[in-house]
Every structure is written in structure tokens, then in C-alpha cells.
Design a protein around this motif. Structure first.
Motif, PDB file in Angstrom:
ATOM      1  N   ASP A  94       0.820  -1.208   0.000  1.00 60.49           N
ATOM      2  CA  ASP A  94       0.000   0.000   0.000  1.00 60.49           C
ATOM      3  C   ASP A  94       0.860   1.267   0.000  1.00 60.49           C
ATOM      4  OD1 ASP A  94      -2.259  -1.563  -0.005  1.00 60.49           O
ATOM      5  OD2 ASP A  94      -2.697  -1.280   2.125  1.00 60.49           O
TER       6      ASP A  94
ATOM      7  N   GLY B 278       0.904   3.968  -2.952  1.00 63.74           N
ATOM      8  CA  GLY B 278       0.548   5.349  -2.628  1.00 63.74           C
ATOM      9  C   GLY B 278       1.657   6.329  -2.923  1.00 63.74           C
TER      10      GLY B 278
ATOM     11  N   ARG C 249      -1.953  11.001  -3.166  1.00 61.85           N
ATOM     12  CA  ARG C 249      -2.094   9.952  -2.153  1.00 61.85           C
ATOM     13  C   ARG C 249      -0.976  10.025  -1.129  1.00 61.85           C
ATOM     14  NH1 ARG C 249      -3.544   4.200  -4.842  1.00 61.85           N
ATOM     15  NH2 ARG C 249      -5.744   4.569  -5.134  1.00 61.85           N
TER      16      ARG C 249
ATOM     17  N   ALA D  25      -1.732  12.882   1.170  1.00 61.16           N
ATOM     18  CA  ALA D  25      -2.830  12.529   2.070  1.00 61.16           C
ATOM     19  C   ALA D  25      -2.356  11.556   3.140  1.00 61.16           C
ATOM     20  CB  ALA D  25      -3.992  11.925   1.282  1.00 61.16           C
ATOM     21  N   GLY D  26      -1.550  10.583   2.768  1.00 66.14           N
ATOM     22  CA  GLY D  26      -1.036   9.614   3.734  1.00 66.14           C
ATOM     23  C   GLY D  26      -0.120  10.257   4.756  1.00 66.14           C
TER      24      GLY D  26
END
Length: 89
Positions: free
Chosen positions: A16, A20, A26, A29-30
Motif C-alpha cells: 500500500d 501510494g 495519495r 494525504a497519507g
């Protein structure tokens, strides 16, 4: 969020993160979610510190609280995220 780490297998987590990291939005955001979760973890430690008399007791209680939070996430996390998604849709 930070507690997502506790509910994924290490293999899935790495997959993941790699997926990302290829998408800038992404990744941002992470990193934001991680920073917020880490900040809340620090805030919890600061708020609870005055009520705990010794550093040893503090360490034991903070570890217990963190494990309890991860356990609750493991048991309820998917259902809570699903309920939030349904409300927003």
C-alpha cells in the motif's frame, strides 16, 4: 491513519505504501494522516502525564492505552470506516 498500521499485514502495508508513493496526492494525504495521528498520540501522552506519578507507571499505562486503541481498531475499524463512508455518500 496511524492505527491502520496495526490492522494490516506487513506485506500489505508495504504494498500500500509503495502504491501510494507513486501518486503525489495519495502520498500527501497519507503523510497528513500520519502526522495527525502522531500528533494525537503525542497529545494523549502530554494530557495523561500529569496524572501518572512515575515514569515507569507512565510507560506501562501509555503502552496499555496504545494496545487498547489498536485492539479497538482491529475489532471495529472496518465497520466504523464503512459507516463513515455510507454517511458521506
Amino acid at each position: 491513519m496511524v492505527w491502520d498500521v496495526g490492522t494490516r499485514s506487513p506485506r500489505r502495508l508495504l504494498s500500500d505504501v509503495a502504491a501510494g508513493a507513486r501518486v503525489p496526492a495519495r502520498l500527501a494525504a497519507g503523510l497528513t494522516r500520519f502526522a495527525i495521528g502522531f500528533g494525537l498520540l503525542l497529545l494523549a501522552g502530554l494530557v495523561s502525564a500529569p496524572a501518572i506519578p512515575t515514569m515507569r507507571a507512565y510507560t506501562v499505562l501509555e503502552t496499555g492505552m496504545l494496545l487498547a486503541a489498536l485492539l479497538v481498531e482491529q475489532l471495529l475499524g472496518d465497520e466504523l470506516r464503512g459507516a463513515v463512508r455510507k454517511r458521506g455518500a
